[in-house]
Design an enzyme around this catalytic site. Structure first.
Site, PDB file in Angstrom:
ATOM      1  N   LEU A 131       0.705  -1.049   0.019  1.00 14.60           N
ATOM      2  CA  LEU A 131       0.027   0.005   0.070  1.00 14.60           C
ATOM      3  C   LEU A 131       0.831   1.331  -0.135  1.00 14.60           C
ATOM      4  O   LEU A 131       0.728   2.037  -0.853  1.00 14.60           O
ATOM      5  CB  LEU A 131      -0.975  -0.086   1.267  1.00 14.60           C
ATOM      6  CG  LEU A 131      -1.761   1.358   1.472  1.00 14.60           C
ATOM      7  CD1 LEU A 131      -2.725   1.374   0.395  1.00 14.60           C
ATOM      8  CD2 LEU A 131      -2.566   1.117   2.650  1.00 14.60           C
ATOM      9  N   GLU A 133       3.638   3.955  -0.238  1.00 16.53           N
ATOM     10  CA  GLU A 133       4.943   4.485  -1.182  1.00 16.53           C
ATOM     11  C   GLU A 133       5.726   5.595  -0.292  1.00 16.53           C
ATOM     12  O   GLU A 133       5.476   5.971   0.658  1.00 16.53           O
ATOM     13  CB  GLU A 133       4.165   5.118  -2.326  1.00 16.53           C
ATOM     14  CG  GLU A 133       3.376   4.085  -3.002  1.00 16.53           C
ATOM     15  CD  GLU A 133       2.707   4.467  -4.239  1.00 16.53           C
ATOM     16  OE1 GLU A 133       3.108   5.774  -4.697  1.00 16.53           O
ATOM     17  OE2 GLU A 133       1.806   4.039  -4.776  1.00 16.53           O
ATOM     18  N   GLN A 350      15.273   0.090  31.901  1.00 22.16           N
ATOM     19  CA  GLN A 350      15.847   0.753  33.244  1.00 22.16           C
ATOM     20  C   GLN A 350      16.020  -0.012  34.539  1.00 22.16           C
ATOM     21  O   GLN A 350      16.944  -0.082  35.062  1.00 22.16           O
ATOM     22  CB  GLN A 350      14.858   1.934  33.471  1.00 22.16           C
ATOM     23  CG  GLN A 350      15.493   2.780  34.350  1.00 22.16           C
ATOM     24  CD  GLN A 350      16.807   3.854  33.600  1.00 22.16           C
ATOM     25  OE1 GLN A 350      16.842   3.895  32.684  1.00 22.16           O
ATOM     26  NE2 GLN A 350      17.625   4.301  34.702  1.00 22.16           N
ATOM     27  N   ILE A 351      14.908  -0.863  34.697  1.00 22.11           N
ATOM     28  CA  ILE A 351      15.151  -1.866  35.774  1.00 22.11           C
ATOM     29  C   ILE A 351      16.014  -2.948  35.393  1.00 22.11           C
ATOM     30  O   ILE A 351      16.663  -3.239  36.499  1.00 22.11           O
ATOM     31  CB  ILE A 351      13.694  -2.580  36.051  1.00 22.11           C
ATOM     32  CG1 ILE A 351      12.542  -1.435  36.567  1.00 22.11           C
ATOM     33  CG2 ILE A 351      13.798  -3.707  36.868  1.00 22.11           C
ATOM     34  CD1 ILE A 351      11.073  -1.871  36.457  1.00 22.11           C
ATOM     35  N   HIS A 352      16.459  -3.288  34.523  1.00 27.46           N
ATOM     36  CA  HIS A 352      17.272  -4.218  33.954  1.00 27.46           C
ATOM     37  C   HIS A 352      18.869  -3.553  34.225  1.00 27.46           C
ATOM     38  O   HIS A 352      19.729  -4.291  33.979  1.00 27.46           O
ATOM     39  CB  HIS A 352      17.098  -4.904  32.725  1.00 27.46           C
ATOM     40  CG  HIS A 352      16.192  -6.011  32.643  1.00 27.46           C
ATOM     41  ND1 HIS A 352      14.929  -5.636  32.779  1.00 27.46           N
ATOM     42  CD2 HIS A 352      16.437  -7.319  32.588  1.00 27.46           C
ATOM     43  CE1 HIS A 352      13.963  -6.786  32.678  1.00 27.46           C
ATOM     44  NE2 HIS A 352      14.978  -7.867  32.464  1.00 27.46           N
ATOM     45  N   GLY A 353      18.783  -2.106  34.030  1.00 24.39           N
ATOM     46  CA  GLY A 353      19.905  -1.805  34.185  1.00 24.39           C
ATOM     47  C   GLY A 353      21.040  -1.813  32.899  1.00 24.39           C
ATOM     48  O   GLY A 353      20.400  -1.868  31.958  1.00 24.39           O
ATOM     49  N   GLU A 377      -0.050   1.037  11.006  1.00 26.72           N
ATOM     50  CA  GLU A 377      -1.457   1.275  11.155  1.00 26.72           C
ATOM     51  C   GLU A 377      -1.767   2.514  11.388  1.00 26.72           C
ATOM     52  O   GLU A 377      -3.121   2.958  11.983  1.00 26.72           O
ATOM     53  CB  GLU A 377      -1.978   0.231  12.301  1.00 26.72           C
ATOM     54  CG  GLU A 377      -1.517  -1.271  12.155  1.00 26.72           C
ATOM     55  CD  GLU A 377      -1.820  -1.701  10.630  1.00 26.72           C
ATOM     56  OE1 GLU A 377      -2.749  -1.118   9.933  1.00 26.72           O
ATOM     57  OE2 GLU A 377      -1.585  -3.052  10.235  1.00 26.72           O
ATOM     58  N   SER A 380       0.658   7.615  15.973  1.00 25.09           N
ATOM     59  CA  SER A 380      -0.211   8.294  17.063  1.00 25.09           C
ATOM     60  C   SER A 380      -0.653   9.751  16.462  1.00 25.09           C
ATOM     61  O   SER A 380      -1.758   9.981  17.042  1.00 25.09           O
ATOM     62  CB  SER A 380       0.825   8.414  18.065  1.00 25.09           C
ATOM     63  OG  SER A 380       1.333   7.283  18.675  1.00 25.09           O
ATOM     64  N   GLU A 381       0.112  10.296  15.955  1.00 21.20           N
ATOM     65  CA  GLU A 381      -0.568  11.617  15.357  1.00 21.20           C
ATOM     66  C   GLU A 381      -1.690  11.358  14.470  1.00 21.20           C
ATOM     67  O   GLU A 381      -2.539  12.237  14.621  1.00 21.20           O
ATOM     68  CB  GLU A 381       0.765  12.360  14.467  1.00 21.20           C
ATOM     69  CG  GLU A 381       1.941  12.899  15.362  1.00 21.20           C
ATOM     70  CD  GLU A 381       2.804  11.672  15.925  1.00 21.20           C
ATOM     71  OE1 GLU A 381       3.611  11.868  16.922  1.00 21.20           O
ATOM     72  OE2 GLU A 381       2.751  10.621  15.146  1.00 21.20           O
TER      73      GLU A 381
END
Length: 394
Positions: A131, A133, A350-353, A377, A380-381
């Site tokens: 679809l 281009e 971040q938690i995994h560092g 799809e 966001s805009e």
């Protein structure tokens, strides 16, 4: 109100015994079959194995939305979203490939449905969607690829972008201009037609060449830039009416956007669950980091955001299955869930560092793929434009 009560109430409203059963089936399949493959192949940009696709087909995942009369499961968008979330928790590409046999079939006539839908339901006739281009992404109506009559068939020439699975699919669904590009803003989409181009699996159609796009994620299959040079379309392979292809492209976007929301929720859930496991195991200053309030609050916030997105998705799915028009709400859940997924997967890193910034842990995969959900799809805009237009007028 307790968590147990909340969960029981939600199940009474939405998660019937049948839905819980298909959720459990998909969850077990992901744990045993999808996650091990994803953890092995995604870091090296490997492709979804044919054996995994066959197992998915055997479970009916390619035919969830296809009516039983054509060999599908005849289920609703709700069941579809449940399975998609589970698959995306393992590997988003696996959650994506099941759409290639049951979405964007609105233009099929009775003969085409009888011929192709049974094959789609078994995963034996999967599509690639040509679809977009270079200058027709969000502005799809700006399409320049053209189709010219050739006896009873057509010849297509032009360029296409972002055609995922162009090589591995069984057919291309190609959108091309059979009429002029008009200047009336309300009529620019007129003259776009939709064509079905069957082809050998593993190759591009004759008259079509291409180059894989160098992606940072969405591994498991290739995404292509395609060039059509008088590529032939046989008689009877136009879908729908000539010049009305834009409506076909737009017809299933509500379901496609719910599909993307479900993928985003699955990715976020993967980051959350992996972060909980890591926080319990990772010891710093003599204690697991799961004992640190800052980590506990991060996890609490991640879980809340996921639950909010899932609740909106469930409501939207229920309305679609009830036959209600839900285009605005589909845009809402797509925008909300995908923005959420980027935040949550980033917190997971971040938690995994430092470990989160390696390919040794799946959380970086969820983060890379979540970033894409905000783009395809409809960005966001674009979703915010649809929502604001509905509320305020164009």
């Amino acid at each position: 109100m307790s968590t147990d009560t909340d969960t029981a109430g939600r199940r009474a409203t939405y998660l019937t015994e049948d839905r819980l059963a298909i959720q459990a089936l998909a969850r077990e399949f992901v744990a045993k079959e999808v996650l091990p493959v994803a953890n092995e192949l995604d870091p090296v940009a490997g492709e979804i194995p044919a054996a995994l696709r066959r197992k998915m087909a055997d479970l009916g995942f390619f035919g969830i939305l296809i009516p039983e009369e054509y060999g599908g499961l005849g289920m609703g968008v709700f069941e579809y979203a449940i399975v998609v979330e589970e698959l995306a928790r393992g590997w988003m590409s696996v959650a994506s490939i099941i759409a290639r046999g049951q979405q964007f079939t609105q233009g099929f006539d009775d003969e085409q449905r009888a011929k192709y839908l049974p094959l789609m339901a078994t995963g034996d006739f999967l599509s690639a969607f040509a679809l977009s281009e270079a200058d027709a992404g969000s502005d799809v109506a700006n399409m320049r690829c053209r189709a010219e009559r050739d006896a009873d068939g057509w010849r297509i020439s032009g360029q296409k972008m972002w055609c995922t699975f162009a090589d591995g699919s069984d057919y291309l669904q190609v959108f091309a201009r059979t009429g002029p590009l008009g200047t009336d803003p309300k009529r620019r989409s007129d003259g776009i037609s939709c064509f079905l181009m069957p082809k050998p699996r593993g190759a591009l159609p004759e008259g079509v060449t291409g180059n894989p796009v160098r992606k940072i994620g969405y591994h498991g299959w290739k995404t292509w830039e395609l060039s059509f040079d008088n590529a032939y379309v046989a008689p009877g392979m136009m879908l729908g009416e000539e010049g009305k292809g834009f409506a076909i492209a737009m017809s299933d976007l509500d379901i496609a956007r719910i599909h993307t929301a479900a993928r985003a929720i699955g990715l976020a859930r993967g980051a959350l669950e992996d972060s909980i496991d890591y926080a319990r195991q990772r010891v710093q200053f003599g204690k697991p980091i799961a004992d640190k309030q800052v980590i506990r609050f991060k996890i609490a916030d991640m879980a809340t955001q996921i639950e909010a997105a899932r609740a909106l998705m469930y409501q939207t799915c229920a309305e679609v299955d009830a036959g209600q028009r839900t285009s605005v709400k589909a845009s809402m859940v797509k925008q909300f869930a995908t923005e959420m997924a980027e935040r949550v997967t980033s917190e997971g890193i971040q938690i995994h560092g430092g470990a989160g910034y390696t390919t040794d842990f799946a959380v970086e995969r969820y983060w890379r793929d979540a970033r894409l959900t905000k783009i395809f799809e409809g960005t966001s805009e674009i979703q915010l434009k649809i929502i604001s237009d509905a509320l305020l007028g164009r």
